[in-house]
Design a protein around this motif. Structure first.
Motif, mmCIF file in Angstrom:
data_model
loop_
_atom_site.group_PDB
_atom_site.id
_atom_site.type_symbol
_atom_site.label_atom_id
_atom_site.label_comp_id
_atom_site.label_asym_id
_atom_site.label_seq_id
_atom_site.Cartn_x
_atom_site.Cartn_y
_atom_site.Cartn_z
ATOM 1 N N ASN A 83 41.438 51.276 -20.259
ATOM 2 C CA ASN A 83 40.299 51.625 -19.399
ATOM 3 C C ASN A 83 40.240 50.821 -18.108
ATOM 4 O O ASN A 83 39.593 51.268 -17.145
ATOM 5 C CB ASN A 83 38.983 51.435 -20.158
ATOM 6 N N THR A 110 40.884 63.547 -14.799
ATOM 7 C CA THR A 110 40.626 62.769 -16.019
ATOM 8 C C THR A 110 40.045 63.627 -17.152
ATOM 9 O O THR A 110 40.507 63.516 -18.300
ATOM 10 C CB THR A 110 39.691 61.588 -15.709
ATOM 11 N N THR A 114 41.752 64.014 -20.730
ATOM 12 C CA THR A 114 40.956 63.599 -21.889
ATOM 13 C C THR A 114 40.848 64.739 -22.893
ATOM 14 O O THR A 114 40.964 64.524 -24.112
ATOM 15 C CB THR A 114 39.547 63.166 -21.442
ATOM 16 N N THR A 172 45.050 58.383 -14.795
ATOM 17 C CA THR A 172 44.074 59.286 -15.411
ATOM 18 C C THR A 172 44.449 59.602 -16.855
ATOM 19 O O THR A 172 43.568 59.783 -17.703
ATOM 20 C CB THR A 172 43.958 60.590 -14.601
ATOM 21 N N TYR A 175 43.148 56.793 -18.806
ATOM 22 C CA TYR A 175 41.721 56.978 -19.034
ATOM 23 C C TYR A 175 41.482 57.955 -20.186
ATOM 24 O O TYR A 175 40.566 57.774 -20.990
ATOM 25 C CB TYR A 175 41.045 57.514 -17.772
ATOM 26 N N VAL A 179 39.374 56.818 -23.384
ATOM 27 C CA VAL A 179 38.085 57.341 -23.813
ATOM 28 C C VAL A 179 38.152 57.868 -25.242
ATOM 29 O O VAL A 179 37.203 57.710 -26.028
ATOM 30 C CB VAL A 179 37.587 58.421 -22.823
ATOM 31 N N SER A 260 33.905 62.024 -20.023
ATOM 32 C CA SER A 260 34.854 61.917 -18.917
ATOM 33 C C SER A 260 34.509 62.837 -17.753
ATOM 34 O O SER A 260 35.070 62.710 -16.660
ATOM 35 C CB SER A 260 36.273 62.230 -19.404
#
Length: 314
Positions: A83, A110, A114, A172, A175, A179, A260
């Motif tokens: 993160n 992102t 995700t 990304t 990320y 998440v 996200s």
């Protein structure tokens, strides 16, 4: 009761998402002020370190113990890497090769990454990809591209530009994994403030030697202006400490992909704050971009579509 099992978010969760977009949108202003006198790595370290200290103080005041379980401490390290440390470094490096506008559009992918990660690595039915969610995310990304169109510049395909684009996209993707992984950690029952403090402490410890070697902060620490300290405080307390508490709460209650979505709304918040507080111009193209982003969010939320389906004959 939270709506963790549903793909749609409650009105309160949407309100928290918008507040989070304002907090993270404001980080661009704080970053701009701090970077006038402080190198990038020191700004990032100061951001996570001061936020970690603030959250630890709050935990102490509220009588909440910081976890010492080895598995949780290892989880905080993974979260800090996914993160903060890896994506921050990749995005900063990427922005030396491509425009900030293009980096912002790539960062808006992102939710798509995700959703893909959650689809393949999450066992929750609400995280499964479907045509509606994919369509909504693509609308949102298109809206960000329209919104930031004048600042994107020419998308180049030379060596450095391609490397810069790949760096931001890998960030990304980090990320996305971050998440989804945080969603798993949140199931341990930790309060969002503890999760946020743990990640920020881990990020601070990992970034400290990097900052000391690369920036040598003792060379400029005594020459900083008051407004730089104020910017660092805003960046740490508002755009990081409070923002991560909200973010981890959304991950826990609304799901990984829904949380996200904030990356789609951040450009809107940044432009509206510029209009309200800095008298910056809002163009027809910006308004069109905001409308397309809003349409994407409505498609993802799904409630309007459900109402229309219910009214229509089967």
């Amino acid at each position: 009761m939270t709506n963790s099992s549903s793909a749609s978010m409650s009105l309160l969760q949407w309100a928290l998402l918008l507040l989070l977009s304002v907090l993270w949108g404001g980080s661009f202003f704080f970053n701009g002020v701090a970077l006038q006198q402080i190198p990038v790595i020191t700004v990032v370290f100061s951001r996570v370190f001061l936020a970690a200290i603030a959250l630890l103080i709050i935990l102490k005041i509220r009588g909440i113990s910081f976890p010492t379980d080895k598995d949780l401490l290892f989880a905080f390290i993974i979260m800090g890497l996914l993160n903060n440390l890896i994506p921050f470094c990749l995005i900063v490096s990427g922005q030396t090769m491509i425009s900030s506008g293009l980096a912002s559009v790539l960062n808006a992918t992102t939710p798509l990454f995700t959703a893909l990660v959650a689809h393949f690595f999450s066992r929750e039915e609400a995280e499964r990809l479907g045509p509606r969610r994919i369509s909504g995310i693509m609308f949102g990304i298109a809206g960000v591209a329209i919104l930031l169109g004048p600042t994107i510049g020419t998308v180049g395909f030379t060596g450095d530009q391609v490397i810069g684009q790949i760096a931001v996209l890998i960030a990304t993707l980090c990320y996305g994994f971050g998440v989804v992984y945080t969603r798993r950690v949140s199931k341990s029952g930790l309060p969002p403030i503890v999760t946020a403090a743990g990640q920020l402490c881990a990020s601070s410890i990992m970034m400290l030697p990097i900052m000391l070697v690369m920036d040598q902060p003792w060379a400029f620490a005594t020459e900083l202006s008051l407004h730089v300290y104020v910017a660092l405080a805003g960046l740490a307390l508002l755009s990081t400490a409070l923002a991560y508490i909200l973010y981890f709460h959304l991950i826990s209650s609304a799901g990984a992909t829904n949380a996200s979505l904030v990356t789609l709304v951040i450009p809107v918040s940044a432009i509206l704050m510029g209009y309200l507080f800095l008298s910056e111009e809002v163009t027809v193209q910006m308004i069109l971009g905001m409308i397309v982003i809003g349409l994407g969010l409505l498609i993802i939320d799904g409630r309007l579509l459900k109402k229309n389906t219910q009214k229509s004959p089967v």
